[in-house]
Scaffold this active site. Structure first.
Site, PDB file in Angstrom:
ATOM      1  N   ASP A 417       0.912  -0.883   0.064  1.00 38.31           N
ATOM      2  CA  ASP A 417       0.132  -0.103   0.188  1.00 38.31           C
ATOM      3  C   ASP A 417       1.013   1.401  -0.135  1.00 38.31           C
ATOM      4  OD1 ASP A 417      -2.230   1.681   0.479  1.00 38.31           O
ATOM      5  OD2 ASP A 417      -1.770   1.620   2.677  1.00 38.31           O
ATOM      6  N   THR A 419      -0.050   4.686   1.241  1.00 40.91           N
ATOM      7  CA  THR A 419      -0.318   5.720   2.096  1.00 40.91           C
ATOM      8  C   THR A 419      -0.131   4.735   3.619  1.00 40.91           C
ATOM      9  OG1 THR A 419      -1.794   6.783   0.872  1.00 40.91           O
ATOM     10  CG2 THR A 419      -1.920   7.122   3.035  1.00 40.91           C
ATOM     11  N   ARG A 611      -0.912  15.100  -2.253  1.00 41.73           N
ATOM     12  CA  ARG A 611      -2.138  14.431  -2.100  1.00 41.73           C
ATOM     13  C   ARG A 611      -3.361  15.628  -2.260  1.00 41.73           C
ATOM     14  NH1 ARG A 611      -2.282   9.486   0.794  1.00 41.73           N
ATOM     15  NH2 ARG A 611      -4.479   9.820   1.779  1.00 41.73           N
TER      16      ARG A 611
END
EC number: 7.6.2.1
Lengths: 1142, 325
Positions: A417, A419, A611
């Protein structure tokens, strides 16, 4: 009837009842057991289980039969049981003790272990079932044991108590009818979540008032999904028309969660005992089998075949040999009458079984025990590892499954993953872009404040008057559209403290992005307090503007929609909808605003790895709001398909938005993430990043963490590309690019990283993936998948962006089931990774998890949990490597030593008329695997380090040496088996020629068959132990102690066993046999000779292989020792040459 | 995009019995054992380390082998005590049915076992309702030929050679493992209630006139009871002790062997032999050990040379290779 059936099924500890809805689709609960007023629908009363939690497997009574049954379901145990029974029934060469004792030992140890674990479970159950619970009976508070709780009881829970069962939240001591809940005791999640009381009952604050409540709850039957709950409450007022309210998971308080920040709450029990969602979700972990275990089982089958064929050969030969009557029954060795009478076939069958029993030790019962002990004890080295302990969080690694330790050394694909795993998940508000104007806060970072931070600076031209309004709206949106809560008291364990404005307040949210945004806005705009009261009656306060907003609706976030909205009413009566979400989900819904400017800014930010979030709004006229209200109300009341209907409703509401701007939040990389990824790639592991982020953001992160390097040629398989060409063309083009390279230059595993090789990186997004995965109309779906896999196989790194959680799982599954069946490892830290992780779970690859900020939910369900991503390097490259070489040696050695053990027995049959005469005494047969040769290999398999830890860390490419189960391939297995056969031949025929027609004592006396066996056995124990000593590369004092100790033990035991007339034995065949043997000089010479001969070929093979075809590992070993070895060699050589010349 | 999670995402179903899951793991101890950093000797089998071993094995084994071989070959000369063996071939004393057909308790003088022998002795357990002593197939098939050796003097009057029948069995067998039934009476009394093995001519208490060599502790019997490992075996029959240092034990001359033939071997295609042998410190004549030592020593030496060559070659080629790595 059906209800009883269901209860039985749920109680039988298999809570996954798939078709549960089919039995009884809903249940009706009378709150406080009060019958509804007459005239309402008549309900069939149902029976519910009490609130007892049963996690234990056994009871006092069924422990022995049930445990035995479970144990003998294991194929190995069953095999030994059969052998034991055969020994009991027929006349076999070895006494039943020889197999009964080890079996008994194994079974007992396992039973004790399982019994102890179950006892602990019983204790925990009892503690849980007996803890006192307050509930209301006839308007008074009563204390009772938790297990006596029934469905329908009204329960009072005080602050810091855990909920005793699943409750519908009726009312709380807080005025707004909310309560805060933490699931810390469930998953370590310490953040507070808000739950809401039922609107119509939240006024009932005292016991008496509650007593007056007249209501029924209708809800679905228990189901394990924690995130889903649909129900309906009917509240009967004095007016006979009941009020119907929808119930959702926000009204449900789950067992196991703890009440926080709320003095007390009242709730009605709806699911109790084993029907609570927590209990339904409890599943005993299924045993996973690692690749090593699979090869072990294959080897076992080979050995079983060898065993059977040995027994068959001997049986056949026996009858051929016996065809001459004087051999079958010479005058000196007559049969009994009953033996003579026996049917020939029965006799042959009995003989076959007897041979099976004689040779059964070739499949050692102790191997299973040793392997399990090795795994269990070995896993402690992970938890003990200081390097993997994280000082900041105080977390160490966790091992939840020790069954897969060695699989860590076999990983080929790592799915990570982004984040929270690759990155810190520590968000920092970087900038915002309003109407195309960019604003940068000075120094804002969540958690840390630099004192001179003052405000947000605009970096480009000052905005016009018209955009002033937009700007205001934008910040309003940021202030309002979130689920952040404010915590006033400062002894909170939440990490985010903001010590300004005189009073400390802490923001708590499940999303770190939101906290970063709110903090950023607070810092910049001096918003001192953002009060969030999360109910329709609550207000949102924005003191900077001194506006009060009434919060009307929250359209909460979900990962499919990827946005959330709030509907608020300002003090002036205007109604706004603010929406915040991913750019891809916002832009299509926007009808107005500077889309292009903002889009370009968003893309720029994404390339930098920030982000981004977009913010939009729309103004609602009251009529519109009315419509929305009705729509939402209708969907919320629905009992069936509520999720789907809700999603549709949200879709309808969140449209025609006006774009306000975008925000950018930075998430820093975890320390050493790049280093770790680089090391993993050097180790030949393919790293895939699966993320929900935008492609640009994700790609930037990938460059930052060196997943992609400057010379990596990126292949894109994205929606944009597919729009230009058809999927078919894109795929074929890509595969051509990739294969051209691998075709011209045969891709060598070992030089895969050399500089001249073109490195490929693939970027694929969720939409493209779903196109690939989608079965085509003509059913040839596998075609694209194959092509896709082919491309992936040739890429060193793959980035999958814009992934929905489910797609992460799909990817893992795709790779896992591809034809090489690679070992995959999934690593993630949060709830959105669970589906991917669970998928990786099924096919037995291990998956690890990073203990991150998003909670330890993943950690609890993972096989391994590590505090930081960087620890993955040591986990795989060092621990995984060690576990693998240790266990593979363990497995091979076990087979080897048992070939050595049993093959002489087989040979002896040719010299004893195939009569199943044993070569060794019963005691030696029994103890060979249990004590003479067990500890050295166990210690080896715990301590061995063929290269040092530092070398393994420094040189990741060593990991390739053991890739693809290299040490358990057929070639290696056959080598070990043949070595065993050779050694067995040496032992047997060495002893044979020693004993043939001669005497070996200096007093002329003769040795018998037991001395013969003893000689073979002694040579064998020494050879087998010394063979292990030769394989040991890491001699600690423990290894010395165990290896020499077990040889010493063998000698001492033999002296003792032969030194006494044992009164409890009915034979004294070993009396003085060992001591007599030691008194013979040739026996000593023979032991030395035969041990040398047995070890010689293995030493030779090792030296030659190392010299002529060294593996990378061996090169490193040599290099490490280069200096010292070189010196000593020169010294030795000069010595030998001098002795030669002499 | 926002990695925003609904609060409900984080409710988790752990096992209901594990409330202590959140306890932070304590910092691991920094001990050498737990960190897998125990001081250790890390040997590696390289040509360099193994080469000397090969040469050493060669240098040690060859002389040993030669020594053994010479000793073994010298055994023929009849000096010192001479041992007289009988040998049987094709006789399966190691057959399972045969090996177990005995009762060690009975042989150890246990009175109850004497009258009620173990079932393992079937079908040689009872005869005409009386327990057999000693029971079992081994005892029943005891070798009962008598061998006598005579020296044919010049006057062709044969002189019998004294054959010593003691200390042919293991001392521990004779004194500990085998015992006559307890009692003060005569041996015959003590064996009362038992019957002789079917094939025997005399009962067990009439094996020898010497009371110290009679019954279960008869050494011929004990020797027979130690079952041989292989179907062709020899057993010690008698000792011919050297009388003085001046004369050889068995001086050159014509000897006459008188065999009282009782023991049938033809039925199982067997052979009987008589062997006279002297014994060295390492037992009887057996070339195997010596040859094996010489062979292994030579092989080891040869391998050492081969390795030396390989090592030398490899070293030259790998030194350059090492640089590129």
């Amino acid at each position: 009837m059906s209800c009883i059936l269901r209860q039985l099924l749920t109680l039988s500890s298999f809570p996954q009842c798939a078709g549960e809805e089919n039995w009884v689709d809903s249940r009706t609960i009378y709150v406080g057991h009060r019958e509804p007023p007459p005239g309402t629908e008549a309900y069939i009363p149902q029976r519910y289980p009490d609130n007892r939690i049963v996690s234990s497997k056994y009871t006092f009574w069924n422990f022995i039969p049930k445990n035995l049954f479970e144990q003998f379901r294991r194929i190995a145990n069953f095999y030994f049981l059969i052998i034991f029974l055969v020994q009991l029934i027929i006349d076999t060469p070895t006494s039943p003790v020889t197999s009964g004792l080890p079996l008994f030992f194994v079974i007992t140890v396992t039973a004790i272990k399982q019994g102890y674990e179950d006892w602990l479970r019983h204790k925990a159950d009892n503690a849980m079932n007996q803890c006192p619970v307050h509930f209301i009976q006839h308007g008074k508070l009563v204390r009772k044991q938790s297990r006596k709780l029934r469905v329908g009881d009204i329960v009072m829970v005080k602050e810091n108590e855990t909920f005793p069962c699943d409750l519908i939240f009726l009312s709380s001591s807080r005025g707004d009818g909310t309560c805060h809940v933490t699931t810390a005791s469930l998953d370590g999640e310490s953040s507070h979540k808000t739950h809401h009381a039922v609107q119509d009952t939240k006024g009932f604050h005292t016991e008496e008032e509650i007593e007056g409540l007249h209501a029924t709850v209708e809800c679905e039957q228990p189901q394990p999904d924690l995130y889903k709950f649909v129900g309906r409450i009917n509240v009967y007022n004095d007016l006979n028309d009941p009020v119907v309210r929808p119930l959702g998971s926000e009204n449900l308080l789950l067992r196991g969660a703890t009440l926080k920040n709320t003095e007390k709450i009242f709730g009605v029990a709806i699911y109790t005992g084993m029907e609570t969602k927590m209990a339904l979700n409890y599943q005993s972990k299924s045993q996973k089998r690692s690749a090593v275990e699979k090869s072990m089982n294959v080897f076992l089958i080979v050995y079983l075949c060898i065993l059977i064929s040995k027994a068959l050969i001997n049986t056949v030969l026996k009858y051929v040999w016996q065809s001459e009557p004087f051999r079958d029954e010479p005058w000196y060795n007559q049969k009994t009458e009953s033996e003579r009478q026996r049917n020939l076939f029965l006799r042959a069958f009995t003989d076959f079984l007897a041979f099976m029993v004689l040779f059964n030790y070739i499949i050692p019962v102790s191997m299973y025990v040793t392997v399990e002990m090795q795994k269990f004890l070995g896993s402690y080295f992970i938890t003990w590892d200081e390097d993997m302990f994280d000082e900041d969080t105080g977390e160490g690694p966790l091992v939840n499954t020790s069954d897969l330790n060695e699989e860590l050394g076999q990983v080929e694909y790592v799915f990570t993953d982004k984040t929270g795993t690759l990155t810190e998940n520590n968000m920092e508000f970087k900038e915002c872009c309003i109407e195309g104007h960019v604003y940068v806060p000075h120094v804002v970072c969540n958690g840390q404040v630099v004192p001179d931070s003052s405000g947000i600076d605009m970096i480009d031209s000052s905005p016009g008057v018209s955009s002033r309004e937009r700007e205001e709206l934008f910040f309003r949106a940021l202030c309002l559209c979130h689920t952040v809560q404010v915590k006033d008291d400062d002894n909170m364990d939440g990490p985010r403290m903001s010590p300004d404005s005189g009073k400390s307040c802490v923001y708590i949210s499940s999303s770190p992005d939101e906290v970063a945004l709110v903090e950023g806005v607070q810092r910049g705009l001096a918003v001192t307090r953002i009060q969030y009261c999360a109910d329709q009656g609550g207000f949102r306060n924005c003191p900077h503007f001194f506006f009060r907003f009434e919060l009307l609706e929250i359209l909460s976030f979900d990962s499919v929609r990827r946005r959330m909205s709030v509907i608020v009413k300002s003090a002036t009566g205007e109604i706004y909808l603010f929406c915040k979400g991913a750019d891809s989900s916002i832009f299509p819904r926007v009808i107005e605003g500077k889309v292009d400017q903002i889009r370009s800014r968003v893309e720029r930010n994404a390339v930098e790895g920030l982000r981004t979030l977009c913010v939009a709004y729309k103004r609602l006229i009251p009529e519109e709001y009315e419509g929305i209200c009705k729509l939402l109300q209708a969907t919320k009341v629905a009992l069936q398909d509520r999720e789907k209907k809700l999603a549709e409703a949200y879709e309808q509401i969140e449209k025609d938005l006006i774009l306000l701007g975008a925000t950018a939040v930075e998430d820093r990389l975890q320390e050493k993430a790049a280093d770790t990824i680089e090391a993993l790639q050097k180790a030949g592991i393919k790293v895939w990043v699966l993320t929900g982020d935008k492609m640009e953001t994700a790609a930037a992160t990938c460059y930052a963490c060196k997943l992609f390097r400057r010379n990596t040629q990126l292949l894109e398989l994205t929606t944009k590309k597919i729009e230009e060409q058809s999927l078919h063309d894109v795929l074929f083009e890509l595969s051509k690019t990739v294969l051209r390279c691998s075709g011209s230059l045969t891709r060598d595993n070992f030089s895969g990283l050399s500089a001249d090789m073109q490195d490929y990186g693939l970027i694929i997004d969720g939409a493209a993936l779903s196109l690939i995965m989608k079965p085509r109309e003509d059913g040839s779906s596998s075609n694209y998948r194959e092509l896709f896999l082919e491309i992936c196989r040739n890429c060193s790194a793959v980035l999958c962006c814009r992934m929905a959680p489910l797609q992460k799982a799909q990817i893992v599954k795709l790779i896992k089931l591809s034809k090489e069946h690679p070992i995959t490892l999934a690593i993630g830290d949060g709830a959105n990774d669970v589906s991917m992780i669970l998928e990786a779970h099924v096919g037995h690859p291990p998956w690890a998890s990073v203990i991150g900020k998003e909670g330890r939910q993943a950690a609890r369900n993972s096989d391994y949990a590590i505090p930081k991503f960087k620890h993955l390097k040591k986990m795989l490259l060092v621990h995984g490597h060690f576990y693998y070489i240790r266990i593979s040696e363990l497995v091979q050695y076990f087979f080897y030593k048992n070939v050595c053990f049993i093959f002489p027995q087989f040979l002896y049959q040719f010299f004893c008329g195939f009569s199943q005469q044993t070569l060794y005494d019963t005691a030696y047969l029994t103890l060979y695997n249990i004590s003479f040769t067990s500890l050295p290999i166990l210690l080896y398999s715990l301590m061995e380090q063929h290269v040092s830890i530092d070398t393994l860390k420094r040189d990741p490419s060593l990991y390739r040496d053991i890739a693809k189960n290299a040490l358990l391939r057929w070639r290696v297995f056959i080598y070990w088996t043949f070595l065993g056969l050779f050694d067995a031949l040496v032992f047997f025929f060495g002893a044979y020629f020693m004993f043939e027609n001669t005497t070996v004592t200096n007093n002329g006396q003769i040795f018998g068959n037991w001395t013969f066996g003893m000689l073979v056995f002694t040579v064998m124990v020494f050879t087998v132990t010394l063979k292990l000593a030769l394989d040991t590369h890491y001699w600690t004092w423990i290894n010395h102690f165990v290896i020499w100790g077990s040889l010493l033990f063998y000698i001492v035991f033999s002296l003792l066993w032969g030194g006494i007339i044992w009164p409890f034995l009915n034979y004294q065949r070993m009396y003085y046999v060992f001591i007599q043997m030691l008194s013979s000089g040739p026996a000593w010479l023979a032991v030395v000779l035969l041990v040398t001969v047995s070890l010689l070929p293995d030493v030779l093979k090792k030296v030659l292989c190392r010299q002529l075809w060294p593996t990378a590992t061996e090169r490193v070993q040599a290099k490490n020792q280069c200096l010292s070895v070189e010196q000593s060699t020169i010294f030795m050589l000069s010595q030998t040459s001098s002795s030669l010349s002499f | 995009m926002a990695m925003n999670y609904n609060s409900k995402d984080e409710v988790d179903g752990g096992p209901p019995c594990a409330p202590g899951g959140t306890a932070k793991t304590p910092r691991p101890d920094n001990t050498a054992f737990k960190q897998q950093r125990l001081p250790a000797w890390q040997p590696i089998l390289t040509a360099g380390t193994v080469l000397p071993t090969f040469f050493i094995i060669g240098l040690i084994f060859i002389p040993i082998g030669i020594g053994i071989f010479v000793t073994s070959n010298n055994i023929r000369e009849i000096e010192g005590n001479v041992f007289m063996y009988y040998a049987l071939s094709n006789f399966y004393q190691n057959h399972r049915r045969y090996v177990k057909s005995r009762d060690d308790s009975q042989l150890n003088g246990d009175s109850s076992a004497l009258l009620n022998p173990s079932k393992e002795c079937e079908p040689y357990r009872r005869n005409e309702d009386k327990p057999i002593a000693p029971c079992g197939a081994i005892a029943n098939s005891m070798f009962n030929d008598t061998l006598e050796l005579f020296l044919m003097g010049n006057d062709s009057y044969p002189t019998p050679i004294t054959l010593k029948k003691k200390s042919i069995a293991w001392w521990t067998d004779k004194n500990v493992k085998f015992r006559n039934p307890p009692g003060e009476e005569s041996l015959e009394e003590r064996f009362k209630g038992t019957t002789k093995p079917v094939n025997w001519l005399n009962p067990v208490y009439m094996l020898d006139s010497d009371p110290d060599n009679n019954g279960f502790i008869n050494e011929d019997f004990i020797v027979w009871m130690r079952t041989a490992a292989l179907p062709n075996f020899r057993k010690l029959y008698r000792l011919i002790e050297r009388k003085s240092d001046l004369h050889p034990t068995l001086p050159a001359g014509r000897y006459y062997l008188n065999i009282t033939y009782n023991y049938p071997v033809h039925s199982f295609d067997g052979r009987k032999r008589m062997i006279l042998s002297t014994i060295s410190w390492m037992g009887g004549k057996n070339p195997f050990l010596g040859i094996a030592y010489i062979a292994i020593g030579s092989i080891s030496f040869f391998l050492g040379v081969v390795l030396l060559v390989i090592n030398h070659k490899y070293r030259n080629s790998s030194n350059t290779a090492d640089i590129t790595i």
